[in-house]
Enzyme design. Structure first.
Site, PDB file in Angstrom:
ATOM      1  N   ASP A 169       1.386   1.287   5.337  1.00 50.89           N
ATOM      2  CA  ASP A 169       0.510   0.912   6.457  1.00 50.89           C
ATOM      3  C   ASP A 169       1.308   0.766   7.762  1.00 50.89           C
ATOM      4  O   ASP A 169       2.531   0.977   7.784  1.00 50.89           O
ATOM      5  CB  ASP A 169      -0.223  -0.390   6.095  1.00 50.89           C
ATOM      6  N   ASP A 224      -9.960   2.539   9.614  1.00 54.11           N
ATOM      7  CA  ASP A 224     -10.480   2.160   8.298  1.00 54.11           C
ATOM      8  C   ASP A 224     -11.950   2.535   8.115  1.00 54.11           C
ATOM      9  O   ASP A 224     -12.758   2.392   9.029  1.00 54.11           O
ATOM     10  CB  ASP A 224     -10.360   0.649   8.095  1.00 54.11           C
TER      11      ASP A 224
END
Ligand SMILES: *[C@@H]1O[C@H](CO)[C@@H](O)[C@H](O)[C@H]1NC(C)=O
Ligand SMILES: *[C@@H]1O[C@H](CO)[C@@H](O)[C@H](O)[C@H]1NC(C)=O
Ligand SMILES: *[C@@H]1O[C@H](CO)[C@@H](O)[C@H](O)[C@H]1NC(C)=O
Length: 403
Positions: A169, A224
């Site tokens: 991430d 996302d």
């Protein structure tokens, strides 16, 4: 010159320009190519990865008993057998502080047996374990350390534990280019002597499709996903434009599946799953498999749709046409077959048509048409085209096989 000739000339010119830009990008990156060849030669993700990830349903509420019962459910539902083999921990699996040697350690309150034991459990069932870290100082939950500055140490730890997959991430980073930070983990993973699928998650910020194939096996192209129709339609469109960069070992990632999480209708979930499948997206289940409904399992377990996603040719389908929310997506498959999705984004039933010419088949080719959701062959009265009434927010998915 007729309009057709003129438009083919224009198309040709655009192709040339695209190739020149590609070549320039490639030249800019050739100094890294030696590493790449090693990475891409590791044999990982020759077809898009399939599995489960904890985030979409559980966020930070994960522990080893939950994960083990999910593993059991993947096996007992038959999902493991149709290809969902990666069991991926997302954020929140580690202690906030490293140990005295600087190593990451599993959170003792939720993973008391440690990650190695969990990996053994997963491997004993024929599956693979994925883990999560971050190219910054902390992960996005701000509850565990990131790997920035600890790339080699953390890669070694993951390999010692038997980890098979890393999602990496982008939170709390130092502001430097992701190209640098993600490459460092790539080199670190290549040194540990274990093939680890490397999934870059920099949210599509620096157009990763143009560079991430040098370093990893998949890269997120967008922010996302969430469990809404707006999210999946917008992500599908953003991911669509990078199609030509995908291929065996390197995939565009429009994020994990929401199928079964309850925010959309079955028709909408079928569209979500169909479009992800033809875009050659990683198929990572994001629901609680232990309590998945029969309908959810039928969507996720549709072997004919999975076969399209896992086709060895590995070409991402693209949107060919869109008018008033009625869309045609198509792409080539092995053995000269073509996959077609007729997608109705509107609120009422509508007919959508496609001709063989639209999808690059020779216009008078005899073709067998298979409906992948009805699991039946389609008989037609018009020979070289296909028309279907498509449900609101639903889709039809076909494989055309010339004979
Ligand atoms: C290649 O790199 C140079 C210098 O870093 C940059 O100016 C140029 O825009 C790059 N070319 C492409 C196509 O990215
Ligand atoms: C794991 O999480 C579940 C769901 O939050 C909870 O019911 C269970 O008690 C937890 N188990 C352990 C060992 O922490
Ligand atoms: C879900 O995603 C859509 C599209 O990106 C966005 O507009 C919306 O705000 C998101 N919803 C939530 C609850 O995050």
């Amino acid at each position: 010159m007729g309009w057709r000739n003129r438009s083919s000339l224009l198309f040709f010119l655009v192709l040339c320009i695209v190739h020149v830009i590609d070549a320039m990008n490639f030249r800019n990156n050739t100094h890294q190519a030696e590493y790449t060849q090693f990475l891409l030669a590791n044999g990982v993700a020759r077809t898009p990865p399939m599995g489960w990830n904890s985030w979409n349903h559980f966020q930070c509420n994960i522990n080893e008993s939950t994960v083990k019962t999910i593993v059991d459910a993947l096996v007992s539902t038959g999902l493991a057998a149709v290809g969902y083999k990666y069991v991926n921990l997302d954020d929140c699996w580690a202690e906030r502080n490293r140990d005295w040697r600087g190593n990451l350690r599993a959170k003792s309150s939720t993973f008391p047996s440690g990650i190695k034991t969990l990996a053994d459990y997963v491997h004993a069932r024929g599956l693979k374990l994925g883990i999560y870290s971050d190219a910054g100082y902390m992960t996005c939950s701000n509850t565990m350390p990131g790997s920035l500055g600890h790339e080699e140490q953390d890669a070694r730890t993951f390999a010692e534990w038997g980890v098979d997959y890393l999602k990496y991430d982008n939170c709390y980073n130092d502001g430097s280019k992701p190209q640098k930070r993600y490459a460092r983990m790539s080199y670190a993973l290549q040194k540990v002597g274990r093939p680890i699928l490397y999934s870059l998650c920099e949210w599509g910020q620096e157009n990763p499709a143009t560079w991430a194939g040098l370093y990893g096996n998949a890269w997120r192209t967008t922010g996302d996903i969430n469990d809404t129709w707006e999210s999946i339609t917008s992500i599908a469109d953003q991911n669509n434009i990078w199609g030509r960069y995908a291929g065996p070992g390197k995939w565009n990632d429009p994020d994990m599946l929401e199928v079964g999480n309850g925010g959309m209708s079955l028709e909408e979930y079928r569209s979500h799953f169909s479009i992800w499948a033809v875009m050659k997206a990683p198929l990572l289940i994001g629901c609680d498999v232990r309590s998945a409904s029969k309908e959810t399992l039928q969507i996720l377990g549709n072997k004919e749709v999975i076969n399209v996603n896992q086709d060895p040719m590995g070409v991402q389908a693209r949107k060919l046409r869109s008018k008033d929310g009625l869309e045609v997506w198509a792409g080539p498959l092995s053995s000269k077959r073509v996959v077609v999705v007729l997608w109705n984004r509107g609120r009422s039933v509508a007919p959508i048509s496609v001709t063989w010419r639209d999808v690059g088949l020779s216009p008078y080719k005899p073709v067998v048409v298979r409906d992948l959701w009805a699991h039946s062959f389609v008989s037609r009265n018009k020979r070289f085209r296909l028309t279907a009434n498509v449900a609101p927010r639903g889709c039809k998915m076909y494989v055309l096989s010339p004979y």
